[in-house]
Enzyme design. Structure first.
Site, short mmCIF file in Angstrom:
data_model
loop_
_atom_site.label_atom_id
_atom_site.label_comp_id
_atom_site.label_asym_id
_atom_site.label_seq_id
_atom_site.Cartn_x
_atom_site.Cartn_y
_atom_site.Cartn_z
N GLU A 1 -30.36 24.52 65.28
CA GLU A 1 -29.12 25.27 65.18
C GLU A 1 -27.97 24.26 65.24
O GLU A 1 -28.01 23.32 66.03
CB GLU A 1 -29.01 26.24 66.37
CG GLU A 1 -27.74 27.07 66.38
CD GLU A 1 -27.67 28.03 67.58
OE1 GLU A 1 -28.41 27.84 68.57
OE2 GLU A 1 -26.86 28.97 67.52
N HIS B 1 -35.71 26.69 69.61
CA HIS B 1 -34.84 25.82 68.81
C HIS B 1 -34.02 24.90 69.70
O HIS B 1 -33.91 25.12 70.90
CB HIS B 1 -33.92 26.63 67.88
CG HIS B 1 -32.92 27.50 68.57
ND1 HIS B 1 -33.14 28.83 68.86
CD2 HIS B 1 -31.66 27.24 69.01
CE1 HIS B 1 -32.07 29.35 69.45
NE2 HIS B 1 -31.15 28.41 69.56
N HIS C 1 -27.67 23.13 73.52
CA HIS C 1 -28.67 23.83 74.34
C HIS C 1 -30.05 23.71 73.71
O HIS C 1 -30.18 23.38 72.53
CB HIS C 1 -28.33 25.31 74.54
CG HIS C 1 -28.23 26.12 73.27
ND1 HIS C 1 -27.05 26.26 72.57
CD2 HIS C 1 -29.15 26.85 72.58
CE1 HIS C 1 -27.26 27.03 71.52
NE2 HIS C 1 -28.53 27.41 71.48
CO CO Z 1 -29.15 28.83 70.14
#
Ligand code: CO
Length: 134
Positions: free
Chosen positions: A130, A79, A7
């Site tokens: 991440e 992020h 994502h």
């Molecule tokens: Co995230």
């Protein structure tokens, strides 16, 4: 080592307005808002055919994204999340290469109930990364 883009997270000042932009203007499928008190955020997931967008809004006084929103009042990209098969192996490899892992370096449970780690933006082209074990 990294796999699919899981994502992209975008911090927004108005979750309902941002949801409407993705649903109505861009024509995407969006989830209902979910409060994640452990993470200090409320999220809406935007489902795209090949990945997801996570709209993030601060939840609670000590939200980790409150400062980001102060610095970026209109919101902005926060992020990117890449999938890895083995998060501990990924962490060890990155540390060996000199990359900084945020926090205590131990994976915690992310927004999807899977182990995640965050990597220092200065080591990754100015972008907070991440990693999520899938
Ligand atoms: Co995230």
């Amino acid at each position: 080592m990294i796999g699919r883009l899981n994502h992209v997270a975008i911090v927004v000042p108005d979750l309902a307005a941002a949801t409407a932009v993705y649903r109505d203007t861009l024509g995407a499928r969006v989830s209902a808002p979910q409060d994640l008190p452990d993470h200090g955020v409320t999220t809406v997931f935007v489902e795209l055919p090949n990945t997801k967008i996570e709209l993030l809004h601060p939840l609670g006084a000590s939200s980790p994204i409150a400062k980001f929103l102060q610095a970026n009042p209109a919101g902005g990209m926060h992020h990117v999340c890449y999938e890895v098969a083995d998060i501990l192996a990924a962490r060890d490899r990155l540390k060996k290469a000199g990359a900084r892992v945020l926090g205590d370096g131990e994976p915690r449970t992310g927004a999807h109930g899977k182990p995640v780690l965050f990597l220092h933006p200065k080591d990754f082209c100015g972008t907070l990364v991440e990693l999520e074990q899938v």
